[in-house]
Design an enzyme around this catalytic site. Structure first.
Site, short mmCIF file in Angstrom:
data_model
loop_
_atom_site.label_atom_id
_atom_site.label_comp_id
_atom_site.label_asym_id
_atom_site.label_seq_id
_atom_site.Cartn_x
_atom_site.Cartn_y
_atom_site.Cartn_z
N ASP A 41 0.84 -1.21 0.00
CA ASP A 41 0.00 0.00 0.00
C ASP A 41 0.87 1.26 0.00
O ASP A 41 0.36 2.38 -0.03
CB ASP A 41 -1.02 0.00 1.15
CG ASP A 41 -0.39 -0.02 2.52
OD1 ASP A 41 0.85 -0.14 2.61
OD2 ASP A 41 -1.13 0.08 3.51
N SER A 42 2.18 1.05 -0.02
CA SER A 42 3.11 2.18 -0.23
C SER A 42 2.80 2.85 -1.57
O SER A 42 3.23 3.98 -1.80
CB SER A 42 4.57 1.69 -0.21
OG SER A 42 4.75 0.62 -1.11
N ASP A 80 -1.07 -6.21 0.11
CA ASP A 80 -1.36 -5.51 1.37
C ASP A 80 -2.85 -5.29 1.53
O ASP A 80 -3.52 -4.84 0.59
CB ASP A 80 -0.70 -4.11 1.33
CG ASP A 80 0.53 -4.03 2.20
OD1 ASP A 80 0.69 -4.86 3.12
OD2 ASP A 80 1.35 -3.13 1.96
N LYS A 109 -1.06 -9.35 3.34
CA LYS A 109 -0.25 -8.84 4.46
C LYS A 109 -1.09 -7.84 5.22
O LYS A 109 -1.81 -7.06 4.62
CB LYS A 109 1.03 -8.18 3.95
CG LYS A 109 1.84 -7.49 5.06
CD LYS A 109 3.26 -7.18 4.64
CE LYS A 109 3.43 -5.89 3.88
NZ LYS A 109 3.02 -4.67 4.61
N GLU A 111 -0.91 -5.22 8.97
CA GLU A 111 -0.02 -4.62 9.96
C GLU A 111 -0.53 -4.81 11.38
O GLU A 111 -1.72 -4.64 11.64
CB GLU A 111 0.12 -3.11 9.68
CG GLU A 111 0.76 -2.80 8.34
CD GLU A 111 0.88 -1.29 8.09
OE1 GLU A 111 0.63 -0.48 9.00
OE2 GLU A 111 1.27 -0.94 6.96
N GLU A 175 9.77 -3.71 9.99
CA GLU A 175 10.09 -2.42 9.37
C GLU A 175 10.74 -1.49 10.40
O GLU A 175 10.19 -1.23 11.47
CB GLU A 175 8.81 -1.78 8.80
CG GLU A 175 9.08 -0.43 8.16
CD GLU A 175 8.00 0.05 7.20
OE1 GLU A 175 7.07 -0.71 6.88
OE2 GLU A 175 8.12 1.21 6.75
O1 KIV Z 1 3.62 -1.06 1.53
C1 KIV Z 1 4.74 -1.55 1.35
O2 KIV Z 1 5.38 -1.40 0.30
C2 KIV Z 1 5.31 -2.34 2.45
C3 KIV Z 1 6.75 -2.68 2.40
C4 KIV Z 1 7.58 -1.50 2.48
C5 KIV Z 1 7.11 -3.71 3.38
O3 KIV Z 1 4.61 -2.67 3.36
#
Ligand code: KIV
Length: 256
Positions: A41-42, A80, A109, A111, A175
């Protein structure tokens, strides 16, 4: 499941290579060198200039992931779950199923530690492979400092690593976690740890591909810029402009 098992078996044998992708074109280039491709989600900050990942929606993640899927032949594809899509077990299960059915990804994934434990247990019980994420948690962070300086913080991250393992995650992203704490976690948990700004003690490393190739402007200590892709793009576009200006392009070869 076979692909997930392959990742788990790498623990203490060989390092796990993980990178992000938000589109088919990048995914197809990095696929042969990666074990895991993460649709992170970056993408909210990298592609959309959002001030935080909180604004990323489920639909955005699904559309980018559909594109990424087309570029992957062998890597494990992880997506994510964005902010506010896993506030309780029911919501998490519904949205994880939606992500998997629409994108054909292999895992999701999310958090957090103790707070999301029941949610992770619900997903793993429903045979949804889950990657955990501890340390700096961009979806809820109030500051972007590294984690593990204070004893209390260290204890919580260590406890959460064990809890995530018990809940059935197949790996844990760490992280911005202090080096000696990362070493301890990696030694204690049986699932692989994948670090970003968390030292070489992890079982694998992840970076945002756009950072690694110099496409995204970022000044974080944990990023190593392996390429200045902006310069290559600039040079190619300048050459195109010159050719068009001088009527060198299109030549007969590029005409009908
Ligand atoms: O959102 C993302 O790209 C991430 C990575 C930096 C681990 O969670």
């Amino acid at each position: 499941m076979k692909k997930v098992l392959k990742i788990s078996l790498k623990k203490n044998k060989s390092k796990i290579i993980c990178l992000t992708a938000y589109s088919k074109n990048i995914a197809s280039i990095i696929d042969k060198h990666c074990d895991i491709i993460l649709v992170g989600d970056s993408l909210g900050s990298v592609l959309y200039n959002f001030s935080s990942t909180k604004k990323v929606t489920l639909d955005m993640m699904i559309e980018h992931s559909k594109s990424v899927r087309m570029g992957i032949k062998k890597s494990l594809m992880v997506v994510d779950m964005p902010y506010n899509t896993y506030r309780n077990s029911k919501e998490a299960l519904k949205n994880a199923k939606k992500i998997i059915s629409k994108t054909k990804c292999d895992a999701v994934k999310l958090e957090g530690g103790k707070k999301v434990l029941q949610i992770i247990k619900t997903l793993t019980k429903n045979k949804i492979p889950v990657m955990g994420h501890l340390g700096l948690l961009p979806q809820s962070a109030t500051n972007f400092k590294f984690k593990g300086k204070k004893i209390t913080e260290r204890k919580i991250i260590l406890r959460d690593s064990k809890l995530l393992e018990e809940a059935g995650v197949f790996s844990i992203v760490l992280e911005c976690v202090e080096s000696s704490l990362t070493k301890e976690i990696t030694k204690i948990v049986r699932v692989p740890t994948i670090g970003i700004g968390a030292s070489a003690h992890c079982d694998g490393q992840v970076l945002v591909t756009d950072d690694l190739i110099g496409l995204n402007e970022i000044n974080a200590r944990f990023v190593k810029k392996y390429l200045n892709i902006k310069k290559h793009i600039n040079d190619a576009v300048l050459k195109f402009k010159q050719d068009v200006t001088k009527a060198k392009f299109p030549s007969k070869k590029h005409s009908y």
